[in-house]
Design a protein around this motif. Structure first.
Motif, PDB file in Angstrom:
ATOM      1  N   ASP A  21       4.668  -1.649   9.407  1.00 52.95           N
ATOM      2  CA  ASP A  21       4.018  -2.824   8.823  1.00 52.95           C
ATOM      3  C   ASP A  21       5.044  -3.801   8.258  1.00 52.95           C
ATOM      4  OD1 ASP A  21       1.373  -2.358   9.336  1.00 52.95           O
ATOM      5  OD2 ASP A  21       0.832  -1.727   7.316  1.00 52.95           O
TER       6      ASP A  21
ATOM      7  N   VAL B  39       0.865  -1.180   0.000  1.00 59.58           N
ATOM      8  CA  VAL B  39       0.000   0.000   0.000  1.00 59.58           C
ATOM      9  C   VAL B  39       0.901   1.229   0.000  1.00 59.58           C
ATOM     10  CG1 VAL B  39      -1.736   1.280   1.296  1.00 59.58           C
ATOM     11  CG2 VAL B  39      -1.836  -1.218   1.216  1.00 59.58           C
TER      12      VAL B  39
ATOM     13  N   THR C  11       1.660  -1.266   4.427  1.00 63.93           N
ATOM     14  CA  THR C  11       1.944   0.112   4.031  1.00 63.93           C
ATOM     15  C   THR C  11       3.452   0.304   3.903  1.00 63.93           C
ATOM     16  OG1 THR C  11      -0.027   0.852   5.221  1.00 63.93           O
ATOM     17  CG2 THR C  11       1.543   2.536   4.567  1.00 63.93           C
TER      18      THR C  11
ATOM     19  N   LYS D 117      -5.338   1.841   2.760  1.00 60.74           N
ATOM     20  CA  LYS D 117      -5.674   0.432   2.981  1.00 60.74           C
ATOM     21  C   LYS D 117      -7.136   0.149   2.646  1.00 60.74           C
ATOM     22  CE  LYS D 117      -2.197  -1.316   6.171  1.00 60.74           C
ATOM     23  NZ  LYS D 117      -1.926  -2.163   7.358  1.00 60.74           N
TER      24      LYS D 117
ATOM     25  N   PHE E  83      -6.207  -6.597   7.314  1.00 56.81           N
ATOM     26  CA  PHE E  83      -6.221  -5.140   7.181  1.00 56.81           C
ATOM     27  C   PHE E  83      -5.215  -4.534   8.144  1.00 56.81           C
ATOM     28  CE2 PHE E  83      -7.742  -0.893   8.202  1.00 56.81           C
ATOM     29  CZ  PHE E  83      -8.051  -0.370   6.948  1.00 56.81           C
TER      30      PHE E  83
ATOM     31  N   ASN F 260      -2.235   1.948   9.363  1.00 54.15           N
ATOM     32  CA  ASN F 260      -3.556   1.466   8.969  1.00 54.15           C
ATOM     33  C   ASN F 260      -4.480   2.592   8.528  1.00 54.15           C
ATOM     34  OD1 ASN F 260      -2.729  -1.114   9.623  1.00 54.15           O
ATOM     35  ND2 ASN F 260      -3.580  -1.044  11.686  1.00 54.15           N
TER      36      ASN F 260
ATOM     37  N   LEU G 229      -2.150  -6.535   3.919  1.00 56.52           N
ATOM     38  CA  LEU G 229      -2.032  -5.159   3.456  1.00 56.52           C
ATOM     39  C   LEU G 229      -0.867  -4.508   4.198  1.00 56.52           C
ATOM     40  CD1 LEU G 229      -5.773  -4.015   3.243  1.00 56.52           C
ATOM     41  CD2 LEU G 229      -4.351  -5.170   1.533  1.00 56.52           C
TER      42      LEU G 229
END
Length: 367
Positions: free
Chosen positions: A338, A161, A333, A221, A301, A204, A331
């Motif tokens: 993450d 992402v 980032t 996201k 997520f 997120n 997902l």
């Protein structure tokens, strides 16, 4: 069910009685000296790893009156071997690892991270792992489902992402703000956990401010999840979230989704294929649920440092009875914490160790 329903069930003359973990203290107190169950099977044994929890204390009371105990778990040592003591105690009443957890700690571990009398992390002494394994080897059997069952393959998908330049700058500023708070202090487990929680929230898309209000940072996201849903072309999707503000934004974007509330009706509707998108927290849907009949697509997520929660949550679909290849989307980032979380999960690292390592690395970059 309600108390009267449970009492009525106990009066039934049957061979097997089933109860959830939350009602175990009630059962022990209700039966008292009339406890007459000679055999006890504990599913998800690792959920009894905390010796201060009510459920453990309740079973400890009646352990001497039970002839045989069988424990089942896919994650016996989710954080470290320190978690084994309570579980093994319920099996053998302290015969192999000792009657008290303090004795177990003193024999096999030494304090790693500590502050005064508070120990945040216990480290294994040299050779202790082998000694523990040897001590419990006669009452433990380990089997992998895929060695005995014909399960479809599992496919892991990491979806990057990307933030806009403006959003990247905002993330860096907020990351720097949180990290600078620790610049002149030692990074200990509690500080690192709080800090990584903030950074994960930002990654997120939303973060709680000092007043407890949710502040929106980005919607990258949400856009990525929308893309996955479109590609799935109507196939049911199980989405794992972490914070309440994430759930709120998910519900606002995806109106036809259902949030898992622990109700049996929701599980049945999912397994019938009547729920296109199911939002679930890994702690509420991580143990004991059979969701494999309703779908084969998972989306993380929000990532978690807990390897136990991660593995257990994925096993809701990746389990016996699944007929299609399970796809697990993460997902991630770019340029955020993450990436460290995903690396830790892929390497199957212990949550707290990986968390501290990640925070220290980012702290060094800021310095």
């Amino acid at each position: 069910g309600p108390k009267k329903k449970r009492e009525a069930a106990l009066r039934e003359n049957v061979d097997i009685y089933i109860i959830n973990r939350e009602n175990i203290p009630w059962l022990v107190e209700h039966l008292g000296s009339t406890w007459n169950f000679r055999n006890l099977v504990i599913d998800e044994l690792s959920s009894f790893k905390n010796p201060t929890a009510k459920r453990f204390k309740a079973l400890k009371k009646i352990r001497g009156r039970v002839r045989r105990v069988i424990g089942l778990t896919g994650t016996p040592a989710p954080n470290s071997l320190i978690d084994l003591w309570a579980q093994i105690y319920l099996l053998d009443a302290g015969k192999r690892l000792g009657k008290f957890k303090t004795h177990y700690q003193e024999r096999y571990f030494y304090p790693g991270y500590s502050n005064g009398h508070i120990v945040y992390k216990w480290e294994l002494k040299d050779g202790a792992e082998e000694l523990i394994h040897k001590a419990i080897s006669d009452i433990v059997i380990s089997m992998k489902a895929k060695d005995y069952l014909n399960l479809p393959e599992r496919i892991n998908s990491n979806i990057k992402v990307r933030l806009s330049k403006k959003e990247q700058k905002q993330y860096r500023e907020m990351e720097r703000h949180f990290l600078l708070e620790l610049k002149d202090a030692d990074v200990v487990a509690l500080n690192a956990a709080s800090l990584s929680g903030k950074l994960l929230q930002i990654a997120n898309g939303t973060v709680y401010d000092e007043d407890g209000e949710a502040q929106v940072v980005h919607g990258a996201k949400l856009d990525a999840l929308e893309g996955i849903i479109e590609e799935a072309q109507g196939q049911p999707i199980l989405v794992f979230y972490h914070y309440k503000h994430e759930l709120k934004r998910l519900q606002q974007r995806f109106k036809d989704a259902v949030t898992f509330d622990g109700e049996q009706d929701t599980i049945e509707e999912w397994n019938k294929g009547n729920i296109p998108i199911l939002f679930a927290h890994p702690q509420s849907a991580g143990h004991g649920l059979n969701l494999q009949q309703g779908g084969h697509i998972i989306v993380w997520f929000a990532l978690t440092w807990s390897l136990e929660l991660y593995q257990q949550a994925n096993a809701r679909l990746d389990r016996q009875g699944q007929t299609e290849a399970v796809i697990v989307h993460h997902l991630v980032t770019e340029g955020t914490i993450d990436e460290q979380v995903l690396q830790a999960l892929e390497r199957k690292e212990v949550g707290q160790d990986a968390l501290l390592k990640a925070v220290r690395a980012r702290l060094e970059n800021i310095k």
